[in-house]
Design a protein around this motif. Structure first.
Motif, PDB file in Angstrom:
ATOM      1  N   GLU A 148      24.753  31.050  87.224  1.00  0.00           N
ATOM      2  CA  GLU A 148      24.980  29.804  86.497  1.00  0.00           C
ATOM      3  C   GLU A 148      23.729  28.934  86.471  1.00  0.00           C
ATOM      4  OE1 GLU A 148      28.242  28.207  88.637  1.00  0.00           O
ATOM      5  OE2 GLU A 148      29.668  29.620  87.824  1.00  0.00           O
ATOM      6  N   PRO A 149      22.656  29.465  85.934  1.00  0.00           N
ATOM      7  CA  PRO A 149      21.380  28.771  86.043  1.00  0.00           C
ATOM      8  C   PRO A 149      21.220  27.628  85.031  1.00  0.00           C
ATOM      9  CG  PRO A 149      21.116  30.805  84.810  1.00  0.00           C
ATOM     10  CD  PRO A 149      22.580  30.680  85.111  1.00  0.00           C
ATOM     11  N   ASP A 150      20.413  26.664  85.383  1.00  0.00           N
ATOM     12  CA  ASP A 150      19.982  25.693  84.388  1.00  0.00           C
ATOM     13  C   ASP A 150      18.803  26.313  83.630  1.00  0.00           C
ATOM     14  OD1 ASP A 150      17.660  25.431  85.826  1.00  0.00           O
ATOM     15  OD2 ASP A 150      18.159  23.505  86.681  1.00  0.00           O
ATOM     16  N   LEU A 151      18.222  25.562  82.709  1.00  0.00           N
ATOM     17  CA  LEU A 151      17.184  26.131  81.838  1.00  0.00           C
ATOM     18  C   LEU A 151      15.988  26.655  82.619  1.00  0.00           C
ATOM     19  CD1 LEU A 151      17.031  23.611  78.881  1.00  0.00           C
ATOM     20  CD2 LEU A 151      17.750  26.000  78.772  1.00  0.00           C
ATOM     21  N   VAL A 152      15.541  25.889  83.609  1.00  0.00           N
ATOM     22  CA  VAL A 152      14.357  26.299  84.360  1.00  0.00           C
ATOM     23  C   VAL A 152      14.646  27.572  85.151  1.00  0.00           C
ATOM     24  CG1 VAL A 152      12.739  25.648  86.179  1.00  0.00           C
ATOM     25  CG2 VAL A 152      13.406  23.966  84.467  1.00  0.00           C
ATOM     26  N   ALA A 153      15.817  27.608  85.803  1.00  0.00           N
ATOM     27  CA  ALA A 153      16.195  28.793  86.572  1.00  0.00           C
ATOM     28  C   ALA A 153      16.347  30.008  85.653  1.00  0.00           C
ATOM     29  CB  ALA A 153      17.487  28.531  87.333  1.00  0.00           C
ATOM     30  N   LEU A 154      16.879  29.752  84.472  1.00  0.00           N
ATOM     31  CA  LEU A 154      17.057  30.819  83.484  1.00  0.00           C
ATOM     32  C   LEU A 154      15.701  31.381  83.065  1.00  0.00           C
ATOM     33  CD1 LEU A 154      19.658  31.853  82.107  1.00  0.00           C
ATOM     34  CD2 LEU A 154      19.204  30.279  80.241  1.00  0.00           C
ATOM     35  N   TRP A 155      14.761  30.498  82.806  1.00  0.00           N
ATOM     36  CA  TRP A 155      13.425  30.948  82.424  1.00  0.00           C
ATOM     37  C   TRP A 155      12.763  31.717  83.569  1.00  0.00           C
ATOM     38  CZ3 TRP A 155      10.513  32.559  78.871  1.00  0.00           C
ATOM     39  CH2 TRP A 155       9.177  32.828  79.162  1.00  0.00           C
ATOM     40  N   ARG A 156      12.870  31.172  84.782  1.00  0.00           N
ATOM     41  CA  ARG A 156      12.241  31.835  85.930  1.00  0.00           C
ATOM     42  C   ARG A 156      12.825  33.227  86.130  1.00  0.00           C
ATOM     43  NH1 ARG A 156      12.117  26.596  89.888  1.00  0.00           N
ATOM     44  NH2 ARG A 156      10.206  25.690  89.022  1.00  0.00           N
ATOM     45  N   ARG A 157      14.125  33.346  85.922  1.00  0.00           N
ATOM     46  CA  ARG A 157      14.764  34.645  86.079  1.00  0.00           C
ATOM     47  C   ARG A 157      14.190  35.644  85.070  1.00  0.00           C
ATOM     48  NH1 ARG A 157      20.963  35.091  84.487  1.00  0.00           N
ATOM     49  NH2 ARG A 157      20.057  35.459  82.435  1.00  0.00           N
TER      50      ARG A 157
END
Lengths: 200, 200
Positions: A148-157
């Motif tokens: 359930e990532p936010d945008l930054v976590a999604l990008w980092r992933r």
């Protein structure tokens, strides 16, 4: 970076490492190194450095005893000071070429540069690629297991996955290349290796 | 960038756009904007700007008529000059918030910043994500169709795939979020949205 400091008491940056590796590879004056690192130079496609910063890096390396002035040679317009690597410089260079990068963000520049410079030095890519995959595994695992990532976590992933896929593809290409190398010369133009002069 | 110039005769950079969007969102003095853009600020996790550069950006925006000085307010130690957005600034800001980024390398910073600033402005993410996917599709296609790549091409391919996957995941999250929003308030804490104050 204390971990690095214990291994290498002389801290040098990416510009110095790139120049040092090129001197180790036989470049004997700043003008030649500047050409290799220019945006349209053989290394510049991966990472480029302006001529003023190239000369500054050479001065730093000289001050730190990793290269030494050997004389002058005739150049266009004016004489060029020639340089050579020292034993200390050779040790630092070899350690750097064997050492994986610490951060995901360094893969695109520093790791690619090391791999290309290993090619030039006749060193195989595989040991560094293996060490790199191992070194980054904990970071990649942590970033890719985010829920359930936010945008930054999604990008980092997705960025971590890109590094993971890049390393896998490069290692696979290396394995193919090693098999081919058993039959042919390693430098005979395998499609899996970066060409030495690409321009673009 | 002639294409952008014809649409927007006043060229402003990322620092100015970020500050302008925050003024549009209600920030009324440089100190507050600097706090939001500090590394530990609400926006700083995505993209940070030092206080001196924040004040410089505000000066530039004032010179260009996009914000205007409205007076002073009491601050800690000294008075703070208050600012407000102009009609021209509002137009430029809205156009920027709707405009996809041009390069893959701008996804991590500029696109994420626009998406976060759209959240703050109450604008849906989906139209920008859709436009972004369409705008980058030709670049992504070209980079992912490379055969027998060298290291740089290999990296670019995986980086392009990361952008593609990020946009898909963000759009999918948005679709889920839109469905949820039909029943609940958009800002009630959907896990798919970046929290407004994250710190780390």
């Amino acid at each position: 970076m204390p971990a690095r400091s214990t291994r290498d008491p002389i801290e040098i940056g990416l510009a110095e490492h790139a120049c040092l590796a090129l001197v180790a590879d036989g470049a004997s004056h700043g003008w030649a190194i500047g050409g290799l690192l220019a945006p349209d130079g053989e290394l510049g496609r991966i990472w480029s450095l302006s001529r003023p910063l190239t000369y500054r890096a050479i001065d730093q390396l000289t001050e730190k005893g990793m290269i030494t002035r050997t004389g002058t040679t005739a150049g266009r317009g004016r004489d060029r000071r020639t340089i050579a690597i020292t034993a200390a410089g050779r040790r630092v260079n070899r350690r750097w070429l064997d050492e994986p990068v610490e951060h995901l963000r360094d893969v695109r520049t520093e790791l690619l540069l090391k791999l290309e410079l290993r090619d030039r030095a006749g060193l195989p890519r595989a040991p560094l690629l293996d060490a790199q995959a191992e070194a980054l595994a904990p970071i990649v695992d942590a970033l890719t297991q985010v829920r359930e990532p936010d945008l930054v976590a999604l990008w980092r992933r997705e960025n971590a996955r890109a590094v993971q896929r890049f390393l896998s593809a490069a290692r696979a290409a290396e394995a193919t290349s090693d098999a081919t190398d058993a039959a042919t010369d390693a430098d005979s133009g395998s499609v899996n290796r970066a060409p030495r002069a690409t321009g673009a």
